[in-house]
Structure formats: C-alpha cells, structure tokens
Design a protein around this motif. Structure first.
Motif, PDB file in Angstrom:
ATOM      1  N   HIS A 300       0.863  -1.178   0.000  1.00  0.00           N
ATOM      2  CA  HIS A 300       0.000   0.000   0.000  1.00  0.00           C
ATOM      3  C   HIS A 300       0.892   1.217   0.000  1.00  0.00           C
ATOM      4  O   HIS A 300       1.954   1.206   0.621  1.00  0.00           O
ATOM      5  CB  HIS A 300      -0.850   0.052   1.272  1.00  0.00           C
ATOM      6  CG  HIS A 300      -1.904  -0.983   1.340  1.00  0.00           C
ATOM      7  ND1 HIS A 300      -3.223  -0.726   1.046  1.00  0.00           N
ATOM      8  CD2 HIS A 300      -1.830  -2.283   1.676  1.00  0.00           C
ATOM      9  CE1 HIS A 300      -3.924  -1.834   1.194  1.00  0.00           C
ATOM     10  NE2 HIS A 300      -3.112  -2.793   1.589  1.00  0.00           N
ATOM     11  N   LEU A 301       0.419   2.277  -0.635  1.00  0.00           N
ATOM     12  CA  LEU A 301       1.198   3.496  -0.675  1.00  0.00           C
ATOM     13  C   LEU A 301       0.341   4.675  -0.213  1.00  0.00           C
ATOM     14  O   LEU A 301      -0.796   4.827  -0.659  1.00  0.00           O
ATOM     15  CB  LEU A 301       1.694   3.751  -2.099  1.00  0.00           C
ATOM     16  CG  LEU A 301       2.536   5.016  -2.298  1.00  0.00           C
ATOM     17  CD1 LEU A 301       3.859   4.916  -1.534  1.00  0.00           C
ATOM     18  CD2 LEU A 301       2.801   5.246  -3.791  1.00  0.00           C
ATOM     19  N   THR A 302       0.898   5.463   0.690  1.00  0.00           N
ATOM     20  CA  THR A 302       0.277   6.728   1.067  1.00  0.00           C
ATOM     21  C   THR A 302       1.204   7.836   0.585  1.00  0.00           C
ATOM     22  O   THR A 302       2.368   7.893   0.983  1.00  0.00           O
ATOM     23  CB  THR A 302       0.103   6.833   2.597  1.00  0.00           C
ATOM     24  OG1 THR A 302      -0.716   5.751   3.035  1.00  0.00           O
ATOM     25  CG2 THR A 302      -0.558   8.151   2.977  1.00  0.00           C
ATOM     26  N   LEU A 303       0.670   8.678  -0.272  1.00  0.00           N
ATOM     27  CA  LEU A 303       1.466   9.742  -0.876  1.00  0.00           C
ATOM     28  C   LEU A 303       0.939  11.099  -0.424  1.00  0.00           C
ATOM     29  O   LEU A 303      -0.239  11.398  -0.589  1.00  0.00           O
ATOM     30  CB  LEU A 303       1.351   9.632  -2.402  1.00  0.00           C
ATOM     31  CG  LEU A 303       2.573   9.423  -3.289  1.00  0.00           C
ATOM     32  CD1 LEU A 303       3.699   8.661  -2.637  1.00  0.00           C
ATOM     33  CD2 LEU A 303       2.163   8.801  -4.609  1.00  0.00           C
ATOM     34  N   ARG A 304       1.829  11.897   0.151  1.00  0.00           N
ATOM     35  CA  ARG A 304       1.496  13.278   0.493  1.00  0.00           C
ATOM     36  C   ARG A 304       1.651  14.108  -0.783  1.00  0.00           C
ATOM     37  O   ARG A 304       2.676  14.010  -1.471  1.00  0.00           O
ATOM     38  CB  ARG A 304       2.466  13.765   1.578  1.00  0.00           C
ATOM     39  CG  ARG A 304       2.191  15.144   2.081  1.00  0.00           C
ATOM     40  CD  ARG A 304       2.920  15.363   3.411  1.00  0.00           C
ATOM     41  NE  ARG A 304       2.555  16.656   3.967  1.00  0.00           N
ATOM     42  CZ  ARG A 304       3.441  17.633   4.182  1.00  0.00           C
ATOM     43  NH1 ARG A 304       4.717  17.464   3.900  1.00  0.00           N
ATOM     44  NH2 ARG A 304       3.019  18.776   4.688  1.00  0.00           N
ATOM     45  N   VAL A 305       0.618  14.885  -1.119  1.00  0.00           N
ATOM     46  CA  VAL A 305       0.612  15.618  -2.391  1.00  0.00           C
ATOM     47  C   VAL A 305       0.910  17.088  -2.132  1.00  0.00           C
ATOM     48  O   VAL A 305       0.216  17.752  -1.357  1.00  0.00           O
ATOM     49  CB  VAL A 305      -0.749  15.469  -3.096  1.00  0.00           C
ATOM     50  CG1 VAL A 305      -0.733  16.193  -4.437  1.00  0.00           C
ATOM     51  CG2 VAL A 305      -1.096  13.997  -3.282  1.00  0.00           C
ATOM     52  N   MET A 306       1.959  17.587  -2.803  1.00  0.00           N
ATOM     53  CA  MET A 306       2.346  18.999  -2.717  1.00  0.00           C
ATOM     54  C   MET A 306       2.132  19.630  -4.091  1.00  0.00           C
ATOM     55  O   MET A 306       2.311  18.973  -5.117  1.00  0.00           O
ATOM     56  CB  MET A 306       3.828  19.134  -2.340  1.00  0.00           C
ATOM     57  CG  MET A 306       4.258  18.350  -1.121  1.00  0.00           C
ATOM     58  SD  MET A 306       3.548  18.969   0.407  1.00  0.00           S
ATOM     59  CE  MET A 306       4.469  20.501   0.572  1.00  0.00           C
ATOM     60  N   THR A 307       1.778  20.914  -4.123  1.00  0.00           N
ATOM     61  CA  THR A 307       1.628  21.571  -5.426  1.00  0.00           C
ATOM     62  C   THR A 307       2.188  22.983  -5.361  1.00  0.00           C
ATOM     63  O   THR A 307       2.292  23.578  -4.277  1.00  0.00           O
ATOM     64  CB  THR A 307       0.159  21.573  -5.891  1.00  0.00           C
ATOM     65  OG1 THR A 307       0.100  21.971  -7.263  1.00  0.00           O
ATOM     66  CG2 THR A 307      -0.686  22.531  -5.061  1.00  0.00           C
ATOM     67  N   ALA A 308       2.558  23.487  -6.550  1.00  0.00           N
ATOM     68  CA  ALA A 308       3.084  24.857  -6.661  1.00  0.00           C
ATOM     69  C   ALA A 308       3.032  25.263  -8.122  1.00  0.00           C
ATOM     70  O   ALA A 308       2.812  24.432  -9.003  1.00  0.00           O
ATOM     71  CB  ALA A 308       4.525  24.925  -6.159  1.00  0.00           C
ATOM     72  N   GLU A 309       3.208  26.567  -8.377  1.00  0.00           N
ATOM     73  CA  GLU A 309       3.400  27.030  -9.743  1.00  0.00           C
ATOM     74  C   GLU A 309       4.882  27.275  -9.956  1.00  0.00           C
ATOM     75  O   GLU A 309       5.587  27.743  -9.054  1.00  0.00           O
ATOM     76  CB  GLU A 309       2.613  28.328  -9.985  1.00  0.00           C
ATOM     77  CG  GLU A 309       1.140  28.091 -10.167  1.00  0.00           C
ATOM     78  CD  GLU A 309       0.511  29.047 -11.181  1.00  0.00           C
ATOM     79  OE1 GLU A 309       1.216  29.958 -11.670  1.00  0.00           O
ATOM     80  OE2 GLU A 309      -0.672  28.862 -11.486  1.00  0.00           O
ATOM     81  N   GLY A 310       5.344  26.981 -11.157  1.00  0.00           N
ATOM     82  CA  GLY A 310       6.761  27.204 -11.432  1.00  0.00           C
ATOM     83  C   GLY A 310       7.142  26.563 -12.749  1.00  0.00           C
ATOM     84  O   GLY A 310       6.298  26.032 -13.469  1.00  0.00           O
ATOM     85  N   LEU A 311       8.422  26.622 -13.049  1.00  0.00           N
ATOM     86  CA  LEU A 311       8.944  26.033 -14.275  1.00  0.00           C
ATOM     87  C   LEU A 311      10.260  25.346 -13.958  1.00  0.00           C
ATOM     88  O   LEU A 311      10.969  25.745 -13.029  1.00  0.00           O
ATOM     89  CB  LEU A 311       9.165  27.104 -15.340  1.00  0.00           C
ATOM     90  CG  LEU A 311       7.969  27.424 -16.247  1.00  0.00           C
ATOM     91  CD1 LEU A 311       8.294  28.610 -17.144  1.00  0.00           C
ATOM     92  CD2 LEU A 311       7.588  26.211 -17.091  1.00  0.00           C
ATOM     93  N   ALA A 312      10.579  24.336 -14.731  1.00  0.00           N
ATOM     94  CA  ALA A 312      11.867  23.666 -14.577  1.00  0.00           C
ATOM     95  C   ALA A 312      12.204  22.970 -15.888  1.00  0.00           C
ATOM     96  O   ALA A 312      11.383  22.228 -16.418  1.00  0.00           O
ATOM     97  CB  ALA A 312      11.807  22.664 -13.431  1.00  0.00           C
ATOM     98  N   ASP A 313      13.394  23.235 -16.389  1.00  0.00           N
ATOM     99  CA  ASP A 313      13.798  22.630 -17.663  1.00  0.00           C
ATOM    100  C   ASP A 313      13.974  21.121 -17.545  1.00  0.00           C
ATOM    101  O   ASP A 313      13.933  20.404 -18.537  1.00  0.00           O
ATOM    102  CB  ASP A 313      15.121  23.244 -18.129  1.00  0.00           C
ATOM    103  CG  ASP A 313      14.917  24.677 -18.605  1.00  0.00           C
ATOM    104  OD1 ASP A 313      13.760  25.033 -18.914  1.00  0.00           O
ATOM    105  OD2 ASP A 313      15.912  25.427 -18.656  1.00  0.00           O
TER     106      ASP A 313
END
Length: 339
Positions: A300-313
């Motif tokens: 089983h997997l529990t994943l904490r979800v993070m979000t943001a705006e941005g860019l990355a090559d």
DNA sequence: AAAACGTGGGC
DNA sequence: TGCCCAAGTTT
C-alpha cells in the motif's frame, strides 16, 4: 471420473449457444478464424485483468494500430501512454518488443505454433497456448485462472493453489482434443467467467454440473482452495505537482525497469516504511493539498501531495495527465478538484 | 523459485 | 477497511 467425449460435447454445445461476443473473437461455427494480431493483443491485455477493464484499451489500440505493422511503427511513448491505467506496464514494453520481433524476424506474421509463440517477449505458457489454440486452432492446453477453477471444482481438488497448478494443468490436459481446439479453450474460459464464477457459481445453469464433484458435494465455491497471501506492507512518500500556469504539469520519464517502468510520472520522493519530511526536487512555494492512497500488488502506498506554480527545464511539460499511471492521476486530480 | 509487477470492483 | 479476485510473465 469424467467421460471425456460427452463432457466435451455438452460444453461445446453450450459454447455454440452462449459464447460471449467479444471484439477479438469470431463466432463459433462461423468458419472464420480471428486475426492473430487481435488475439495476441487481447490475451496480453487480459493477463490478470478483467474484460471490462481491458475492453476500452483493446478498442483504442486496434483503432490506432489496426495491424502489427502499424504498432511496430508507433513511438514507445505513445504506446506507454495508451496503456496508462491498465497496469503491469512490462506488458506494454514487451508488446512493442514482440511487435518489432514479429516484423523483423517473422516477416510480419505471427508464429503459428506454441513453441514459436513462447519465444516472444511477454508471451508465457498461457498466452502461447491461447494464441495457438484460438488464432490457429492448434490443440493446446490453455490453462488460466478460469480453467484452474473449473477443473478444481470438477474434480474437487483438495490441494491448495498455487501448489495445485501442475495437478490442475494435468487434469485440464486430459480434456483437450484435436476437435475445435480454439472453441474448446474459449468454452472452458467462458464457463469459468460466466457460470463457474469464483463466488456464487450458477450451477443451475451449468452444462457440465452433472460431471462436477464439487457440485455433487454441495459446496462448489469451496474450490479451488488457496493459501492465504501475506499482508501488504504500507509505504509513504511525497509527490510534487508543479504547474506552469498554462495548464501544463511537470512530468518525468521513469526508468525503463521496475515499478511503473518506462511510464511518465510525477516527481516523487523515495517511498519508505514510515512518513518522513522530503526535500522538494525543485525550489517553489509548495503547499500541501492532501494525501492519496494507492494499492500496488505488493504494498500500500500513502502519498502526500504537494503543489506549486513554477517552471523547470528538467521536467517534461504536458497539458494532459491521461498518459499517467493511476497512482499519479489521483495526485493530479487532488490538485484540480474542479475537474 | 519466490518475489516483483497495477488496477478497479465486489463483498 | 481490507482482502480477494481477474484471460500471467519475468527474473
């Protein structure tokens, strides 16, 4: 002891009446052979997968790639994305290897024997037997989970799975004959799928209940016996959903082997036995949006979800999350509750 | 040869 | 919720 000839006649007569119409099949008694490409594709998709789950994938694959030649010409990334959500992604990697091997080594024609088919990547004993029987009408002992269950009930086999596999395969082999091998294989599997179901079998509609020792004993769903599986451990991690402000998400191509190998994915931390604070792979104003739960075959997997705006090559920017495995789709959806 | 390898539905 | 199940193969 089962009388083989009458048993076969009863089951084949039932199949002639009740065969499921499926897009990779031709009707029994129609005199038509199904396309080996479609039979192979369906068998690979159906490995450990239900018909309702595989069906839309089969229709989409055959629409986009109607022949093995067209599949050979497809990009790996297209095929992996089209497989997203079906699981067991080694099947998609091997699908392309086999398509290319058929084109390069067999003149674009599938081998028509069990031995020949068995050499293809992703084609094991079951699939080789199934394609040989269904596409080429070769007598083959086609034994999948359905057939194991049917045979275990017919003979009230007391040995538990998976140890009983050789015994069940041997018993199934005693029912194979040179007459209508393809229909025979499909009849046995259809019986297992629709009548001799894992739970609540419909013995009152079974054409071979008269031959069935488990039915005679009155408790058919006791079979096949199984050893209890080990409990799945739980793992924890963090995923990062980076958005560019124009509807695109930052993805990465996963390594070609192992879990979700070759698929697009979201950047994630390592997955460990306990939750830990993980360092983001990219500097941004990350905020936590919640957790997703996902069940893999062995944990089983529990994943904490993070979000943001941005860019990355360093990331692959895609507006469409449809090509992602389900575990990552869940995380993307969590950051986008409006859809 | 045991373990790795997905997912969704049913109870 | 958690466990079982579904047309298995590979290493």
């Amino acid at each position: 002891m089962i009388k083989v000839a009458p048993f076969r006649r009863r089951l084949l007569d039932w199949y002639d009446r009740e065969a499921r119409a499926l897009p990779w099949r031709t009707p029994p008694r129609s005199g038509m052979r199904p396309d080996p490409y479609r039979v192979w594709l369906s068998e690979v998709m159906l490995q450990q997968t239900t018909v309702p789950h595989a069906m839309p994938y089969f229709l989409e694959f055959t629409r986009r790639w109607p022949t093995v030649e067209t599949l050979t010409a497809a990009e790996d990334a297209e095929v992996m994305s089209a497989w997203a959500g079906l699981g067991y992604y080694a099947r998609a990697r091997n699908l392309l290897k086999t398509a290319r091997a058929v084109a390069a080594d067999h003149g674009g024609v599938f081998p028509d024997t069990e031995d020949g088919l068995l050499r293809l990547p992703g084609v094991g004993p079951y699939t080789a037997a199934a394609v040989a029987a269904i596409a080429f009408d070769r007598p083959a002992n086609v034994v999948d989970g359905n057939v194991e269950r049917v045979v275990a009930r017919l003979h009230a086999v007391e040995t538990p799975l998976p140890g009983a596999k050789p015994e069940l395969k041997h018993l199934a082999g005693g029912l194979v004959a040179a007459d209508r091998p393809g229909d025979w294989a499909q009849a046995l599997m259809d019986l297992g799928a629709t009548i001799c179901r894992p739970r609540a079998p419909l013995c009152d509609r079974c054409p071979v209940a008269v031959d069935c020792e488990a039915f005679r004993q009155g408790e058919p769903d006791r079979y096949p016996l199984r050893l209890r599986k080990a409990a799945r451990p739980r793992r924890y991690g963090t995923v990062w959903v980076l958005r560019d402000g124009q509807g695109r998400i930052g993805l990465m191509r996963r390594p070609p082997q192992g879990l979700l190998g070759g698929m697009l994915g979201l950047p994630t931390s390592e997955w460990l036995d306990a939750p830990v604070e993980a360092e983001p792979p990219i500097a941004a104003a990350w905020r936590a949006v919640g957790e997703v739960e996902h069940v893999f075959t062995h944990f089983h997997l529990t994943l904490r979800v993070m979000t943001a705006e941005g860019l990355a090559d360093s990331l692959i920017w895609d507006e469409d999350a449809a090509g992602l495995p389900s575990v990552f789709l869940k995380a993307v959806r969590l950051t986008r509750p409006e859809r």
